[in-house]
Write a protein that holds these residues in place. Structure first.
Motif, short mmCIF file in Angstrom:
data_model
loop_
_atom_site.label_atom_id
_atom_site.label_comp_id
_atom_site.label_asym_id
_atom_site.label_seq_id
_atom_site.Cartn_x
_atom_site.Cartn_y
_atom_site.Cartn_z
N ARG A 171 0.81 -1.10 0.11
CA ARG A 171 -0.05 -0.19 -0.07
C ARG A 171 1.06 1.28 0.08
O ARG A 171 0.25 2.20 -0.62
CB ARG A 171 -0.83 -0.09 1.25
CG ARG A 171 -1.82 1.10 1.25
CD ARG A 171 -2.76 0.91 2.46
NE ARG A 171 -2.49 1.00 3.77
CZ ARG A 171 -2.18 2.16 4.44
NH1 ARG A 171 -2.39 3.33 3.75
NH2 ARG A 171 -1.51 2.14 5.48
N LEU A 172 2.04 1.43 0.64
CA LEU A 172 2.93 2.45 0.97
C LEU A 172 3.93 2.73 -0.02
O LEU A 172 4.32 3.93 -0.27
CB LEU A 172 3.36 2.60 2.45
CG LEU A 172 2.30 2.68 3.45
CD1 LEU A 172 2.75 2.40 4.78
CD2 LEU A 172 1.16 3.69 3.58
N LEU A 173 4.56 1.59 -0.63
CA LEU A 173 5.49 1.89 -1.59
C LEU A 173 4.94 2.04 -3.06
O LEU A 173 4.08 1.45 -3.41
CB LEU A 173 6.37 0.60 -1.55
CG LEU A 173 7.37 0.38 -0.47
CD1 LEU A 173 8.26 -0.96 -0.52
CD2 LEU A 173 8.27 1.74 -0.13
N LYS A 174 5.60 2.98 -3.80
CA LYS A 174 5.23 3.40 -5.19
C LYS A 174 6.09 2.20 -5.94
O LYS A 174 6.96 1.67 -5.53
CB LYS A 174 5.72 4.61 -5.51
CG LYS A 174 5.08 5.72 -4.57
CD LYS A 174 5.52 7.30 -5.08
CE LYS A 174 4.91 8.25 -4.02
NZ LYS A 174 5.89 9.31 -4.21
N ASP A 175 5.69 2.27 -7.21
CA ASP A 175 6.32 1.34 -8.07
C ASP A 175 7.62 1.17 -8.18
O ASP A 175 8.60 0.63 -8.31
CB ASP A 175 5.54 1.20 -9.52
CG ASP A 175 4.29 0.53 -9.49
OD1 ASP A 175 3.85 -0.08 -8.47
OD2 ASP A 175 3.37 0.67 -10.34
N ASP A 176 8.32 2.75 -8.32
CA ASP A 176 9.71 2.86 -8.57
C ASP A 176 10.36 2.56 -6.90
O ASP A 176 11.64 2.00 -7.31
CB ASP A 176 9.97 4.19 -9.06
CG ASP A 176 9.37 5.46 -8.13
OD1 ASP A 176 8.15 5.12 -7.43
OD2 ASP A 176 10.05 6.31 -7.85
N GLU A 177 9.75 2.83 -5.98
CA GLU A 177 10.44 2.40 -4.72
C GLU A 177 10.45 0.92 -4.74
O GLU A 177 11.61 0.49 -4.19
CB GLU A 177 9.53 3.04 -3.79
CG GLU A 177 9.90 4.59 -3.82
CD GLU A 177 8.91 5.17 -2.59
OE1 GLU A 177 9.29 6.28 -1.71
OE2 GLU A 177 7.59 4.75 -2.35
N LYS A 178 9.62 0.41 -5.23
CA LYS A 178 9.39 -1.16 -5.13
C LYS A 178 10.68 -1.69 -6.05
O LYS A 178 11.38 -2.90 -5.58
CB LYS A 178 8.19 -1.86 -5.54
CG LYS A 178 7.13 -1.67 -4.56
CD LYS A 178 5.70 -2.09 -5.13
CE LYS A 178 4.58 -1.83 -4.22
NZ LYS A 178 3.13 -2.26 -4.65
N ARG A 179 10.89 -1.14 -6.93
CA ARG A 179 11.96 -1.64 -8.08
C ARG A 179 13.25 -1.41 -7.39
O ARG A 179 14.16 -2.23 -7.39
CB ARG A 179 12.06 -0.96 -9.20
CG ARG A 179 10.79 -1.59 -10.29
CD ARG A 179 10.97 -0.84 -11.74
NE ARG A 179 10.67 0.41 -11.62
CZ ARG A 179 9.51 1.08 -11.96
NH1 ARG A 179 8.35 0.28 -11.87
NH2 ARG A 179 9.28 2.31 -11.89
#
Length: 191
Positions: free
Chosen positions: A19-27
């Motif tokens: 819920r809290l991480l954006k896609d670029d942060e997940k990568r």
């Protein structure tokens, strides 16, 4: 904490990554996790007996004969010697065992320790060597002792006081502490 430190992402976001991480942060997190896995860093957070810790350090050193190796014990207050020794004597045994191990294996061993509460009663709150908790043996056996304290004049600054250094100078090194990512950054004292 490691991934938060490496990415600069607030550690709070790791409580609910979907819920809290954006896609670029997940990568970025996946990239840093892959990198961290390749470093050989291992955390053994279920070993509390001195004999288990010693055996693990020996084994890990053997696995890294040619490479660099450092062992960290976090923290000495959790280490159990076994038997019915007074805690002061136990800490002395822990300290001597790790000192002999560092010399035998030719590796650095970092041992964390709490300080006595006496430092809180001082006006400047600056710790000294005698504040090491439970044993003077830690001070005696260590090659280097660093003491952390909050800077009383500057917010978000933690000082690392090198209070003992057998092979070098004593100094105070200021670090800026960024709490959300549990990151320390050395402050350039030259401006």
């Amino acid at each position: 904490r490691f991934i938060s430190r490496l990415t600069g992402i607030n550690s709070y976001k790791f409580k609910d990554t979907k819920r809290l991480l954006k896609d670029d942060e997940k990568r970025e997190v996946i990239e840093k996790m892959d990198w961290l896995n390749k470093t050989g860093l291992r955390i053994h957070d279920s070993k509390f007996k001195l004999s288990e810790i010693e055996r693990t350090i020996r084994q890990r050193r053997h696995e890294h004969k040619e490479g660099k190796y450092i062992a960290c014990v976090d923290y000495v207050g959790l280490v159990n010697v076994g038997g019915s020794l007074d805690r002061y004597l136990e800490v002395g045994k822990i300290s001597r065992t790790l000192k002999l191990l560092t010399n035998e294996l030719n590796i650095p061993i970092v041992v964390l320790s709490q300080l006595n509460r006496g430092v809180e009663a001082r006006q400047d709150k600056k710790p000294v060597l005698s504040d090491l908790r439970e044993s003077g043996d830690l001070e005696q056996d260590a090659n280097v002792v660093g003491l952390l304290s909050e800077d009383q004049e500057m917010d978000h600054v933690i000082n690392l006081d090198i209070a003992k250094n057998r092979e070098g100078m004593l100094a105070t090194i200021p670090y800026e502490f960024y709490k959300p990512a549990t990151t320390f950054r050395e402050i350039d004292s030259n401006g």
